[in-house]
Design a protein around this motif. Structure first.
Motif, PDB file in Angstrom:
ATOM      1  N   GLY A   1       0.806  -1.200   0.000  1.00  0.00           N
ATOM      2  CA  GLY A   1       0.000   0.000   0.000  1.00  0.00           C
ATOM      3  C   GLY A   1       0.844   1.255   0.000  1.00  0.00           C
ATOM      4  N   SER A   2       0.234   2.335  -0.324  1.00  0.00           N
ATOM      5  CA  SER A   2       0.933   3.619  -0.368  1.00  0.00           C
ATOM      6  C   SER A   2       1.108   4.173   1.040  1.00  0.00           C
ATOM      7  CB  SER A   2       0.126   4.606  -1.207  1.00  0.00           C
ATOM      8  OG  SER A   2      -1.084   4.919  -0.549  1.00  0.00           O
ATOM      9  N   ARG A   3       1.973   5.161   1.162  1.00  0.00           N
ATOM     10  CA  ARG A   3       2.173   5.815   2.466  1.00  0.00           C
ATOM     11  C   ARG A   3       0.866   6.404   2.972  1.00  0.00           C
ATOM     12  NH1 ARG A   3       7.598   7.980   0.211  1.00  0.00           N
ATOM     13  NH2 ARG A   3       9.014   6.461   1.094  1.00  0.00           N
ATOM     14  N   GLU A   4       0.088   6.976   2.055  1.00  0.00           N
ATOM     15  CA  GLU A   4      -1.193   7.562   2.439  1.00  0.00           C
ATOM     16  C   GLU A   4      -2.142   6.501   2.997  1.00  0.00           C
ATOM     17  OE1 GLU A   4       0.154   8.007  -0.717  1.00  0.00           O
ATOM     18  OE2 GLU A   4       1.002   9.970  -0.243  1.00  0.00           O
ATOM     19  N   LEU A   5      -2.119   5.324   2.416  1.00  0.00           N
ATOM     20  CA  LEU A   5      -2.980   4.244   2.883  1.00  0.00           C
ATOM     21  C   LEU A   5      -2.574   3.795   4.290  1.00  0.00           C
ATOM     22  CD1 LEU A   5      -5.377   2.540   1.999  1.00  0.00           C
ATOM     23  CD2 LEU A   5      -3.775   0.915   1.006  1.00  0.00           C
ATOM     24  N   ARG A   7      -1.111   5.683   6.531  1.00  0.00           N
ATOM     25  CA  ARG A   7      -1.534   6.764   7.439  1.00  0.00           C
ATOM     26  C   ARG A   7      -3.043   6.705   7.694  1.00  0.00           C
ATOM     27  NH1 ARG A   7       2.766   9.809   4.930  1.00  0.00           N
ATOM     28  NH2 ARG A   7       1.401  10.549   3.302  1.00  0.00           N
ATOM     29  N   SER A  22      11.639  -4.665  -0.956  1.00  0.00           N
ATOM     30  CA  SER A  22      11.136  -4.527  -2.319  1.00  0.00           C
ATOM     31  C   SER A  22      12.328  -4.340  -3.242  1.00  0.00           C
ATOM     32  CB  SER A  22      10.188  -3.327  -2.400  1.00  0.00           C
ATOM     33  OG  SER A  22       9.667  -3.200  -3.689  1.00  0.00           O
ATOM     34  N   VAL A 160      10.299  -1.733   3.052  1.00  0.00           N
ATOM     35  CA  VAL A 160       9.062  -0.957   3.039  1.00  0.00           C
ATOM     36  C   VAL A 160       8.032  -1.588   3.972  1.00  0.00           C
ATOM     37  CG1 VAL A 160       9.414  -0.091   0.676  1.00  0.00           C
ATOM     38  CG2 VAL A 160       8.170  -2.210   1.020  1.00  0.00           C
ATOM     39  N   TYR A 162       4.658  -3.209   5.010  1.00  0.00           N
ATOM     40  CA  TYR A 162       3.855  -4.127   4.219  1.00  0.00           C
ATOM     41  C   TYR A 162       2.573  -4.563   4.905  1.00  0.00           C
ATOM     42  CZ  TYR A 162       2.695  -7.987   1.141  1.00  0.00           C
ATOM     43  OH  TYR A 162       2.053  -8.810   0.277  1.00  0.00           O
TER      44      TYR A 162
END
Length: 182
Positions: A1-5, A7, A22, A160, A162
């Motif tokens: 997922g993205s950093r925004e997800l 958060r 990754s 990263v 996960y």
């Protein structure tokens, strides 16, 4: 997922608890890393022979059992995960010899790219599994998600976030988070 997800979910009571490495590589990178050309003229026996669901479950358990974020899968769970993976256009690549084995869940990731969603091999057997992936996939770009502790890919990629976890009673799941030191 993205950093925004991440958060977003943290704002809703979830905690980060699991990381992966990754790694992005080209086909030629993998050929060099696995000494592919050194073995190219040899028979490919063992490089792509299929392991059973029970074999994959045992390999996964043996290699990951004492590692951060490990969730045990019995053969029924591996069969379910493999079924979902293949239903979603993925495939499973395996490699074996007399003593060691490994497997990878792979998925076509677009035009000329493959995502290796899970790459698990006995220590020292990683090159064999990479050669089996190179044989099975004729794409140019590869994205690997490997365990953080994986020594074979330790010089490559980035670590990263996960996975996340949330206690059903909205308590901080401290005993699980201690694996990451947070």
């Amino acid at each position: 997922g993205s950093r925004e997800l991440f958060r977003y979910y943290e704002k809703n009571g979830f905690y980060r608890c699991f990381k992966v490495r990754s790694v992005y590589m080209t086909r030629s990178d993998l050929i060099k890393l696995s000494d592919y050309n050194k073995y190219a003229d040899r028979p490919k026996s063992g490089r792509g022979s299929m392991l059973s669901v029970a074999d994959i479950a045992a390999i996964r358990r043996d290699i990951l059992v004492d590692r951060e974020g490990f969730i045990g899968w019995d053969p029924a769970a591996v069969k379910y995960a493999a079924g979902i993976h293949t239903f979603c256009s993925g495939s499973i690549v395996t490699a074996t010899d007399d003593m060691d084995a490994g497997y990878a869940f792979i998925r076509d990731n677009g035009e000329n790219s493959v995502q290796v969603c899970e790459f698990i091999a006995h220590n020292g057997f990683e090159k064999n599994l990479v050669r089996a992936i190179v044989d099975a996939c004729h794409k140019e770009n590869f994205e690997f998600r490997v365990p953080v502790f994986d020594e074979f890919f330790s010089r490559f990629g980035e670590i990263v976030d996960y996975g996340m976890i949330r206690h059903v009673a909205d308590k901080k799941p401290v005993e699980l988070l201690t694996l990451t030191g947070t």
